[in-house]
Motif scaffolding. Structure first.
Motif, PDB file in Angstrom:
ATOM      1  N   ALA A  19     -13.890  -2.752  13.614  1.00 38.48           N
ATOM      2  CA  ALA A  19     -14.162  -2.191  12.284  1.00 38.48           C
ATOM      3  C   ALA A  19     -13.774  -0.711  12.235  1.00 38.48           C
ATOM      4  N   ASP A  20     -14.129   0.037  13.272  1.00 40.44           N
ATOM      5  CA  ASP A  20     -13.767   1.457  13.328  1.00 40.44           C
ATOM      6  C   ASP A  20     -12.254   1.649  13.335  1.00 40.44           C
ATOM      7  N   LEU A  21     -11.549   0.812  14.089  1.00 45.21           N
ATOM      8  CA  LEU A  21     -10.089   0.909  14.144  1.00 45.21           C
ATOM      9  C   LEU A  21      -9.456   0.586  12.793  1.00 45.21           C
ATOM     10  N   ILE A  22      -9.960  -0.451  12.133  1.00 43.72           N
ATOM     11  CA  ILE A  22      -9.435  -0.796  10.808  1.00 43.72           C
ATOM     12  C   ILE A  22      -9.617   0.374   9.851  1.00 43.72           C
ATOM     13  N   GLU A  23     -10.798   0.968   9.879  1.00 45.09           N
ATOM     14  CA  GLU A  23     -11.059   2.109   8.994  1.00 45.09           C
ATOM     15  C   GLU A  23     -10.065   3.239   9.248  1.00 45.09           C
ATOM     16  N   LYS A  24      -9.719   3.471  10.500  1.00 37.10           N
ATOM     17  CA  LYS A  24      -8.764   4.540  10.838  1.00 37.10           C
ATOM     18  C   LYS A  24      -7.366   4.246  10.297  1.00 37.10           C
ATOM     19  N   TYR A  25      -7.021   2.974  10.156  1.00 36.33           N
ATOM     20  CA  TYR A  25      -5.699   2.610   9.637  1.00 36.33           C
ATOM     21  C   TYR A  25      -5.636   2.618   8.109  1.00 36.33           C
ATOM     22  N   LEU A  26      -6.758   2.696   7.438  1.00 37.71           N
ATOM     23  CA  LEU A  26      -6.762   2.787   5.974  1.00 37.71           C
ATOM     24  C   LEU A  26      -6.517   4.237   5.561  1.00 37.71           C
ATOM     25  N   ASP A  27      -5.719   4.427   4.539  1.00 41.33           N
ATOM     26  CA  ASP A  27      -5.384   5.765   4.063  1.00 41.33           C
ATOM     27  C   ASP A  27      -6.571   6.342   3.290  1.00 41.33           C
ATOM     28  N   PRO A  28      -7.173   7.434   3.775  1.00 41.46           N
ATOM     29  CA  PRO A  28      -8.345   7.999   3.101  1.00 41.46           C
ATOM     30  C   PRO A  28      -8.044   8.607   1.735  1.00 41.46           C
ATOM     31  N   THR A  29      -6.758   8.802   1.415  1.00 47.83           N
ATOM     32  CA  THR A  29      -6.423   9.295   0.080  1.00 47.83           C
ATOM     33  C   THR A  29      -6.345   8.155  -0.928  1.00 47.83           C
ATOM     34  N   VAL A  30      -6.376   6.909  -0.414  1.00 47.14           N
ATOM     35  CA  VAL A  30      -6.296   5.723  -1.267  1.00 47.14           C
ATOM     36  C   VAL A  30      -7.623   4.955  -1.259  1.00 47.14           C
ATOM     37  N   CYS A  31      -8.269   4.910  -0.094  1.00 47.84           N
ATOM     38  CA  CYS A  31      -9.466   4.085   0.097  1.00 47.84           C
ATOM     39  C   CYS A  31     -10.709   4.940   0.334  1.00 47.84           C
ATOM     40  N   GLU A  32     -11.708   4.703  -0.461  1.00 45.62           N
ATOM     41  CA  GLU A  32     -13.023   5.276  -0.181  1.00 45.62           C
ATOM     42  C   GLU A  32     -13.826   4.174   0.515  1.00 45.62           C
ATOM     43  N   THR A  33     -14.142   4.389   1.777  1.00 48.42           N
ATOM     44  CA  THR A  33     -14.687   3.342   2.627  1.00 48.42           C
ATOM     45  C   THR A  33     -16.176   3.509   2.877  1.00 48.42           C
ATOM     46  N   THR A  34     -16.886   2.396   2.770  1.00 47.86           N
ATOM     47  CA  THR A  34     -18.285   2.310   3.182  1.00 47.86           C
ATOM     48  C   THR A  34     -18.341   1.314   4.320  1.00 47.86           C
TER      49      THR A  34
END
Length: 160
Positions: A19-34
């Motif tokens: 889960a942590d690795l997936i979050e790192k691969y998501l673009d934080p300028t596009v995805c707001e992650t919880t």
């Protein structure tokens, strides 16, 4: 900005690491992650409706079974319609068992039953992720982000 929920069950920390690795691969300028760990039955599935997309992780218990907390979540998941939601599924297991990572496939089927748009590619990791698993994890994150972004744009345009 798309709203993303990374929801997972992890006993040994392996699924949490994915889960942590997936979050790192998501673009934080596009995805707001919880990010949330499923505790024993405390996840209200109606909350899933707040998100544009869901990345769901679970480990496989014993020889292909859902773990207790994921099984409880499934019971409540069946009460919500996820039409329009993009879902990606990932998990950890142990190749020593005949039914390696069967819980990942079970959860894909559960989300499809609730009308979610489930990504075909899923991540199945033997115990803890290694270098070879990173490509699969990155692929899931990229496909999820692309589909979720497109779905959210279509909804906002009023075409969904």
């Amino acid at each position: 900005m798309i709203q993303v929920l990374i929801l997972y069950a992890s006993s040994t920390g392996n699924t949490e690491e994915i889960a942590d690795l997936i979050e790192k691969y998501l673009d934080p300028t596009v995805c707001e992650t919880t990010m949330e760990n499923i505790e024993m039955g405390d996840m209200d599935p109606q909350r899933l409706l707040q998100y544009d997309g869901i990345l769901f992780g679970t480990y496989t218990y014993d020889d292909g079974d859902l773990p207790f907390e994921t099984d409880i979540f499934c019971d409540t998941l069946r009460t919500v319609d996820l039409t329009g939601k993009v879902v990606g599924v990932f998990g950890s297991g142990d190749t020593a068992y005949d039914e390696f990572c069967a819980a990942v496939d079970l959860m894909k089927a559960e989300f499809k039953q609730q009308n979610a748009r489930v990504i075909q590619h899923s991540v199945k990791v033997d115990l803890s992720p290694d270098e070879e698993d990173l490509q699969s994890i990155k692929k899931l994150a990229e496909e999820f982000q692309d589909l979720t972004t497109n779905s959210a744009a279509t909804r906002k345009a009023g075409n969904f």
